[in-house]
Motif scaffolding. Structure first.
Motif, PDB file in Angstrom:
ATOM      1  N   VAL A  48       0.815  -1.222   0.000  1.00  0.00           N
ATOM      2  CA  VAL A  48       0.000   0.000   0.000  1.00  0.00           C
ATOM      3  C   VAL A  48       0.845   1.268   0.000  1.00  0.00           C
ATOM      4  O   VAL A  48       0.346   2.353   0.284  1.00  0.00           O
ATOM      5  N   ALA A  49       2.152   1.135  -0.283  1.00  0.00           N
ATOM      6  CA  ALA A  49       3.014   2.317  -0.358  1.00  0.00           C
ATOM      7  C   ALA A  49       2.625   3.182  -1.552  1.00  0.00           C
ATOM      8  O   ALA A  49       1.746   2.819  -2.349  1.00  0.00           O
ATOM      9  N   ALA A  50       3.303   4.309  -1.691  1.00  0.00           N
ATOM     10  CA  ALA A  50       2.945   5.264  -2.755  1.00  0.00           C
ATOM     11  C   ALA A  50       3.039   4.649  -4.139  1.00  0.00           C
ATOM     12  O   ALA A  50       2.224   4.963  -5.014  1.00  0.00           O
ATOM     13  N   VAL A  51       4.016   3.762  -4.367  1.00  0.00           N
ATOM     14  CA  VAL A  51       4.146   3.165  -5.702  1.00  0.00           C
ATOM     15  C   VAL A  51       3.005   2.191  -5.989  1.00  0.00           C
ATOM     16  O   VAL A  51       2.540   2.088  -7.129  1.00  0.00           O
ATOM     17  N   GLN A  52       2.534   1.465  -4.962  1.00  0.00           N
ATOM     18  CA  GLN A  52       1.369   0.604  -5.174  1.00  0.00           C
ATOM     19  C   GLN A  52       0.081   1.430  -5.276  1.00  0.00           C
ATOM     20  O   GLN A  52      -0.865   1.046  -5.964  1.00  0.00           O
ATOM     21  N   ASP A  53       0.070   2.576  -4.613  1.00  0.00           N
ATOM     22  CA  ASP A  53      -1.084   3.470  -4.718  1.00  0.00           C
ATOM     23  C   ASP A  53      -1.281   3.935  -6.159  1.00  0.00           C
ATOM     24  O   ASP A  53      -2.417   4.113  -6.616  1.00  0.00           O
ATOM     25  N   ASP A  54      -0.196   4.135  -6.889  1.00  0.00           N
ATOM     26  CA  ASP A  54      -0.306   4.463  -8.322  1.00  0.00           C
ATOM     27  C   ASP A  54      -1.153   3.416  -9.044  1.00  0.00           C
ATOM     28  O   ASP A  54      -2.028   3.747  -9.863  1.00  0.00           O
ATOM     29  N   LEU A  55      -0.865   2.149  -8.760  1.00  0.00           N
ATOM     30  CA  LEU A  55      -1.595   1.046  -9.404  1.00  0.00           C
ATOM     31  C   LEU A  55      -3.056   1.039  -8.978  1.00  0.00           C
ATOM     32  O   LEU A  55      -3.957   0.823  -9.804  1.00  0.00           O
ATOM     33  N   ILE A  56      -3.297   1.274  -7.697  1.00  0.00           N
ATOM     34  CA  ILE A  56      -4.676   1.283  -7.187  1.00  0.00           C
ATOM     35  C   ILE A  56      -5.491   2.381  -7.874  1.00  0.00           C
ATOM     36  O   ILE A  56      -6.628   2.150  -8.331  1.00  0.00           O
ATOM     37  N   VAL A  57      -4.915   3.571  -7.956  1.00  0.00           N
ATOM     38  CA  VAL A  57      -5.599   4.697  -8.615  1.00  0.00           C
ATOM     39  C   VAL A  57      -5.922   4.346 -10.058  1.00  0.00           C
ATOM     40  O   VAL A  57      -7.040   4.576 -10.534  1.00  0.00           O
ATOM     41  N   ARG A  58      -4.939   3.784 -10.762  1.00  0.00           N
ATOM     42  CA  ARG A  58      -5.138   3.465 -12.179  1.00  0.00           C
ATOM     43  C   ARG A  58      -6.200   2.396 -12.376  1.00  0.00           C
ATOM     44  O   ARG A  58      -7.048   2.489 -13.288  1.00  0.00           O
ATOM     45  N   ALA A  59      -6.207   1.367 -11.542  1.00  0.00           N
ATOM     46  CA  ALA A  59      -7.205   0.302 -11.676  1.00  0.00           C
ATOM     47  C   ALA A  59      -8.605   0.822 -11.371  1.00  0.00           C
ATOM     48  O   ALA A  59      -9.569   0.497 -12.076  1.00  0.00           O
TER      49      ALA A  59
END
Length: 368
Positions: free
Chosen positions: A9-20
């Motif tokens: 859930v770090a900032a780099v995984q948050d990028d993926l969450i936002v995009r999905a």
């Protein structure tokens, strides 16, 4: 709508969450603690360590997910691969490939002495004996860690023994690796593979903080430290790495050092990098690798080669804001940026990741 399980859930995984979520996908996020922005953003957050494959398989089954993925995490990728394979879910990089990339000793052994971009190395563990047959200075680092944890540049025997103990302490398998020190600028090489063909490659400078070995300060695209010849050699080396690691589809990322115009590999992983470089590439080339990954994985859209053709060619920089662990006390200056994000609010406690210069935010500035 698909259901995506994101590990981390770090900032780099948050990028993926936002995009999905932008495409209407339902996101379940899993991490050992809710200490990153993705925990609040995900449709469902589950506090669970993602290191155990059996637990991730059970979690994926319980939530009837259509895919499992992560961004920027070497630790997550073998779990992503194995859990997906066991459940018959789409896989971009196999568990076997991710495991070899995650183990620096296995990676070096797989490349072998015939790979031009490989370097001499030795395996060491706690209580290391005599200094290996490398001239000082050389690098000591954990075998299976990331984020520059436990990495040291060693100048003498005393430093060597201390560095080995520190590296072993940061290694999950209790092993460290000693490598020849390469004196030269660093570059990052981001690529994308489709059916074994490297269809995209971007080479950027990876500039580090003075006095902190390997800790990134900024990325710059296009590279000013790599000549056209070096860029070509870096692409060739990335293709060799993909072949050796048996990565045929999806993103691949490598850190390299340039010595006398020749690139040498520091590490490689079948994932998007952990520095949001997809965003720098988007602003400077008009190619969004995160979009490609989501469409490839969740929608089954094998990317057309035209998708990787640059829509523009401008220069840009991704700058990090960093400080020692403690109270957040840093701000960017007021220069205009294309994108800017802080990982912490003012006076939040900055968690120790590498314990020296930990990232607290980043921004992208381009000439577009």
């Amino acid at each position: 709508m698909s259901r995506l399980l994101v590990l981390g859930v770090a900032a780099v995984q948050d990028d993926l969450i936002v995009r999905a979520q932008r495409d209407g996908h339902h996101v379940i996020a899993c991490a050992g603690s809710a200490d990153g922005p993705g925990a609040a953003r995900a449709d469902v957050f589950i506090e669970q360590n993602f290191a155990e494959v059996d637990e991730i398989v059970a979690l994926a089954e319980a939530h009837a997910v259509d895919a499992i993925y992560s961004v920027g995490s070497d630790r997550a990728m073998p779990v992503v691969g194995e859990a997906s394979e066991r459940l018959g879910l789409p896989v971009l990089a196999s568990a076997a490939s991710a495991l070899v990339c995650n183990d620096k000793l296995l990676m070096r052994e797989r490349l072998g002495p015939d790979t031009t971009g490989n370097v001499p190395f030795f395996r060491v563990s706690s209580g290391a004996g005599p200094v290996p047959g490398l001239a000082f200075p050389f690098i000591v680092k954990p075998n299976d860690s990331q984020g520059q944890r436990g990495v040291a540049l060693v100048h003498d025997e005393r430093e060597y023994r201390d560095a080995v103990e520190a590296a072993v302490a940061h290694s999950r398998n209790g092993q460290a690796i000693v490598e020849r020190y390469l004196d030269g600028p660093e570059i990052s090489v981001n690529g994308y593979l489709v059916d074994g063909e490297l269809v995209f490659c971007a080479v950027s400078d990876r500039n580090t903080w003075d006095g902190h070995v390997g800790l990134v300060r900024e990325h710059r695209l296009p590279s000013l430290n790599a000549t056209e010849r070096t860029v070509g050699l870096a692409r060739d080396l990335l293709e060799q790495l993909a072949t050796a690691m048996k990565v045929a589809n999806g993103p691949i990322y490598a850190q390299m050092k340039v010595v006398d115009g020749e690139p040498f590999v520091l590490e490689v992983s079948p994932r998007l990098d952990g520095c949001h470089l997809w965003r720098l590439i988007e602003y400077t080339r008009g190619v969004n690798l995160l979009d490609v990954v989501v469409d490839h994985l969740l929608n089954g859209d094998v990317p057309d080669r035209k998708r990787f053709e640059p829509a523009r060619q401008v220069a840009g920089t991704l700058e990090f804001l960093a400080q020692p662990p403690g109270r957040m006390n840093q701000r960017f200056d007021d220069r205009e940026a294309d994108f800017e994000q802080y990982y912490y609010a003012q006076d939040d406690v900055v968690r120790p990741i590498n314990g020296r210069m930990d990232k607290v935010g980043y921004r992208v500035r381009s000439d577009a």
